[in-house]
Design a protein around this motif. Structure first.
Motif, PDB file in Angstrom:
ATOM      1  N   ASP A  17      13.872  -1.617-107.896  1.00 26.68           N
ATOM      2  CA  ASP A  17      12.790  -0.813-107.330  1.00 26.68           C
ATOM      3  C   ASP A  17      12.262   0.177-108.357  1.00 26.68           C
ATOM      4  O   ASP A  17      12.656   0.171-109.529  1.00 26.68           O
ATOM      5  N   ASP A  18      11.343   1.053-107.931  1.00 27.00           N
ATOM      6  CA  ASP A  18      10.698   1.975-108.866  1.00 27.00           C
ATOM      7  C   ASP A  18      11.573   3.142-109.284  1.00 27.00           C
ATOM      8  O   ASP A  18      11.160   3.939-110.131  1.00 27.00           O
ATOM      9  N   SER A  19      12.761   3.250-108.707  1.00 23.62           N
ATOM     10  CA  SER A  19      13.711   4.273-109.163  1.00 23.62           C
ATOM     11  C   SER A  19      14.669   3.703-110.190  1.00 23.62           C
ATOM     12  O   SER A  19      15.491   4.430-110.759  1.00 23.62           O
ATOM     13  N   GLY A  20      14.586   2.383-110.401  1.00 21.79           N
ATOM     14  CA  GLY A  20      15.496   1.721-111.326  1.00 21.79           C
ATOM     15  C   GLY A  20      16.735   1.153-110.656  1.00 21.79           C
ATOM     16  O   GLY A  20      17.585   0.568-111.329  1.00 21.79           O
ATOM     17  N   ALA A  21      16.849   1.317-109.350  1.00 19.77           N
ATOM     18  CA  ALA A  21      18.002   0.815-108.615  1.00 19.77           C
ATOM     19  C   ALA A  21      17.795  -0.644-108.223  1.00 19.77           C
ATOM     20  O   ALA A  21      16.666  -1.102-108.026  1.00 19.77           O
ATOM     21  N   SER A  22      18.903  -1.384-108.101  1.00 28.68           N
ATOM     22  CA  SER A  22      18.855  -2.775-107.674  1.00 28.68           C
ATOM     23  C   SER A  22      19.098  -2.873-106.173  1.00 28.68           C
ATOM     24  O   SER A  22      19.971  -2.190-105.634  1.00 28.68           O
ATOM     25  N   ILE A  23      18.316  -3.706-105.510  1.00 34.39           N
ATOM     26  CA  ILE A  23      18.478  -3.947-104.081  1.00 34.39           C
ATOM     27  C   ILE A  23      18.753  -5.424-103.906  1.00 34.39           C
ATOM     28  O   ILE A  23      18.004  -6.274-104.411  1.00 34.39           O
ATOM     29  N   THR A  24      19.831  -5.755-103.194  1.00 37.24           N
ATOM     30  CA  THR A  24      20.191  -7.147-102.964  1.00 37.24           C
ATOM     31  C   THR A  24      20.225  -7.433-101.473  1.00 37.24           C
ATOM     32  O   THR A  24      20.841  -6.687-100.703  1.00 37.24           O
ATOM     33  N   LEU A  25      19.546  -8.492-101.072  1.00 35.00           N
ATOM     34  CA  LEU A  25      19.566  -8.962 -99.694  1.00 35.00           C
ATOM     35  C   LEU A  25      20.145 -10.368 -99.671  1.00 35.00           C
ATOM     36  O   LEU A  25      19.804 -11.206-100.509  1.00 35.00           O
ATOM     37  N   ALA A  26      20.998 -10.638 -98.683  1.00 34.09           N
ATOM     38  CA  ALA A  26      21.572 -11.973 -98.558  1.00 34.09           C
ATOM     39  C   ALA A  26      20.511 -12.984 -98.145  1.00 34.09           C
ATOM     40  O   ALA A  26      20.527 -14.140 -98.572  1.00 34.09           O
ATOM     41  N   THR A  27      19.581 -12.544 -97.317  1.00 34.38           N
ATOM     42  CA  THR A  27      18.482 -13.385 -96.851  1.00 34.38           C
ATOM     43  C   THR A  27      17.220 -12.527 -96.803  1.00 34.38           C
ATOM     44  O   THR A  27      17.299 -11.292 -96.790  1.00 34.38           O
ATOM     45  N   PRO A  28      16.042 -13.141 -96.751  1.00 32.39           N
ATOM     46  CA  PRO A  28      14.804 -12.352 -96.701  1.00 32.39           C
ATOM     47  C   PRO A  28      14.781 -11.388 -95.523  1.00 32.39           C
ATOM     48  O   PRO A  28      15.273 -11.694 -94.435  1.00 32.39           O
ATOM     49  N   ALA A  29      14.204 -10.210 -95.748  1.00 37.08           N
ATOM     50  CA  ALA A  29      14.118  -9.188 -94.701  1.00 37.08           C
ATOM     51  C   ALA A  29      13.170  -9.644 -93.596  1.00 37.08           C
ATOM     52  O   ALA A  29      12.090 -10.172 -93.862  1.00 37.08           O
ATOM     53  N   THR A  30      13.589  -9.414 -92.350  1.00 38.75           N
ATOM     54  CA  THR A  30      12.750  -9.772 -91.200  1.00 38.75           C
ATOM     55  C   THR A  30      12.404  -8.565 -90.340  1.00 38.75           C
ATOM     56  O   THR A  30      11.517  -8.648 -89.486  1.00 38.75           O
ATOM     57  N   ARG A  31      13.113  -7.438 -90.554  1.00 45.45           N
ATOM     58  CA  ARG A  31      12.838  -6.213 -89.810  1.00 45.45           C
ATOM     59  C   ARG A  31      12.752  -5.061 -90.818  1.00 45.45           C
ATOM     60  O   ARG A  31      13.771  -4.613 -91.351  1.00 45.45           O
ATOM     61  N   VAL A  32      11.524  -4.626 -91.072  1.00 44.48           N
ATOM     62  CA  VAL A  32      11.284  -3.659 -92.137  1.00 44.48           C
ATOM     63  C   VAL A  32      10.705  -2.373 -91.563  1.00 44.48           C
ATOM     64  O   VAL A  32       9.827  -2.402 -90.694  1.00 44.48           O
ATOM     65  N   VAL A  33      11.188  -1.238 -92.064  1.00 46.82           N
ATOM     66  CA  VAL A  33      10.619   0.064 -91.717  1.00 46.82           C
ATOM     67  C   VAL A  33       9.895   0.604 -92.951  1.00 46.82           C
ATOM     68  O   VAL A  33      10.474   0.658 -94.038  1.00 46.82           O
ATOM     69  N   SER A  34       8.634   0.990 -92.766  1.00 46.74           N
ATOM     70  CA  SER A  34       7.815   1.535 -93.846  1.00 46.74           C
ATOM     71  C   SER A  34       7.688   3.042 -93.686  1.00 46.74           C
ATOM     72  O   SER A  34       7.240   3.521 -92.648  1.00 46.74           O
ATOM     73  N   LEU A  35       8.049   3.781 -94.727  1.00 50.47           N
ATOM     74  CA  LEU A  35       8.029   5.239 -94.634  1.00 50.47           C
ATOM     75  C   LEU A  35       6.940   5.880 -95.496  1.00 50.47           C
ATOM     76  O   LEU A  35       7.076   7.023 -95.945  1.00 50.47           O
ATOM     77  N   ALA A  36       5.843   5.171 -95.695  1.00 46.77           N
ATOM     78  CA  ALA A  36       4.663   5.739 -96.360  1.00 46.77           C
ATOM     79  C   ALA A  36       3.463   4.855 -96.040  1.00 46.77           C
ATOM     80  O   ALA A  36       3.598   3.625 -95.974  1.00 46.77           O
ATOM     81  N   PRO A  37       2.276   5.443 -95.847  1.00 46.76           N
ATOM     82  CA  PRO A  37       1.092   4.633 -95.561  1.00 46.76           C
ATOM     83  C   PRO A  37       0.796   3.596 -96.636  1.00 46.76           C
ATOM     84  O   PRO A  37       0.412   2.460 -96.328  1.00 46.76           O
ATOM     85  N   HIS A  38       0.970   3.969 -97.913  1.00 43.24           N
ATOM     86  CA  HIS A  38       0.682   2.989 -98.968  1.00 43.24           C
ATOM     87  C   HIS A  38       1.668   1.839 -98.916  1.00 43.24           C
ATOM     88  O   HIS A  38       1.320   0.684 -99.220  1.00 43.24           O
ATOM     89  N   VAL A  39       2.908   2.136 -98.517  1.00 37.92           N
ATOM     90  CA  VAL A  39       3.915   1.082 -98.397  1.00 37.92           C
ATOM     91  C   VAL A  39       3.511   0.068 -97.333  1.00 37.92           C
ATOM     92  O   VAL A  39       3.644  -1.144 -97.511  1.00 37.92           O
TER      93      VAL A  39
END
Length: 289
Positions: A17-39
């Motif tokens: 991501d834009d902080s340089g951290a790695s995000i790993t998901l076992a399967t594609p995300a199906t329930r997402v929460v967006s915490l910014a309008p641009h997101v």
């Protein structure tokens, strides 16, 4: 930026991501929460609008986003509601959401992607990485490629136009602007403009009227509900009309750009860039021959 590693039972998805951290998901995300309008806009652009189960206030584009349940705003999040939605991915604005609440969100153990586009290329990159997390890569690639083409076309068209000194007024009381460390300053440069406060050390500096007068910009731009039209009043810029010797005032180069098209780092900023480029062309046309 992203890797796919396969096993007999699943294909794990890892992105940075834009902080340089790695995000790993076992399967594609199906329930997402967006915490910014641009997101929210980026998720829709990536093909994942139907997977957003919660969003913050002002997540109003596209129209379908207005029906998404609200989970607070950038100042106060409803953490209990977020947990109750059972998200498998939360996408946040690193510098727009309160740090204390981010700490609490991270403690929940839900994968978090930090979105902080600082450059035009970052917008396309965000779309592609979100598409990877959603499993909607084809949609994401099409959207990011279209955005890149639109920006490239503007860059080619205005790359060699005479420079125009630009003051971008973020707010009028207190008087605020932007330095070089943001997407819109790059848009100014894209159109052949020069951000007269680019060198300021603060990303969103508070400045004085005297500083603007000393910089003597050829054009002054601010965000408005809609683009500049002939004879349209721009109340936020009225303060400058008392200084008739200011180049931007003397030549009538006070412009309003639709705020929805320039304040969010999303594909729509290409439309805002096109508006600004047209305005700066007007400013060039008003120079003495």
């Amino acid at each position: 930026m992203l890797t796919l590693s396969a096993s007999p039972s699943f294909a794990a998805i890892t992105v940075t991501d834009d902080s340089g951290a790695s995000i790993t998901l076992a399967t594609p995300a199906t329930r997402v929460v967006s915490l910014a309008p641009h997101v929210t806009e980026l998720l829709f652009a990536a093909g994942g609008g139907s997977r957003i189960v919660g969003a913050v206030t002002y997540s109003d584009y596209p129209k379908e986003a207005q029906a998404i349940p609200r989970v607070g705003d950038n100042k106060a999040l409803d953490l209990e509601r977020i947990v109750a939605l059972h998200p498998d991915l939360i996408v946040v604005w690193r510098h727009g959401n309160a740090a204390r609440q981010m700490d609490r969100l991270q403690a929940l153990g839900i994968p978090i992607f930090f979105s902080e586009p600082r450059h035009l290329d970052d917008i396309a990159s965000n779309i592609d990485r979100l598409g990877a997390l959603l499993g909607t890569e084809a949609n994401a690639r099409a959207a990011s490629a279209a955005f890149t083409r639109d920006i490239g076309s503007l860059r080619t068209r205005y790359a060699h136009r005479p420079p125009v000194g630009v003051f971008y007024q973020v707010w009028d009381d207190p008087l605020m602007t932007l330095n070089r460390d943001n997407v819109f300053s790059e848009v100014i440069a894209l159109c052949g403009g020069v951000n007269v406060f680019a060198a300021n050390d603060t990303r969103v500096p508070t400045i004085s009227t005297e500083a603007v007068l000393a910089a003597n910009p050829e054009a002054i731009v601010t965000a408005t509900p809609g683009a500049t039209t002939p004879n349209r009043a721009l109340p936020a810029l009225d303060r400058w009309k008392r200084w008739g010797s200011l180049t931007a005032v003397a030549r009538g180069n006070l412009f309003g750009i639709d705020g929805d098209l320039i304040n969010r780092p999303t594909p729509r900023i290409a439309l805002g860039a096109a508006e600004l480029c047209r305005d700066l062309e007007q400013a060039r046309g008003r120079r003495e021959k």
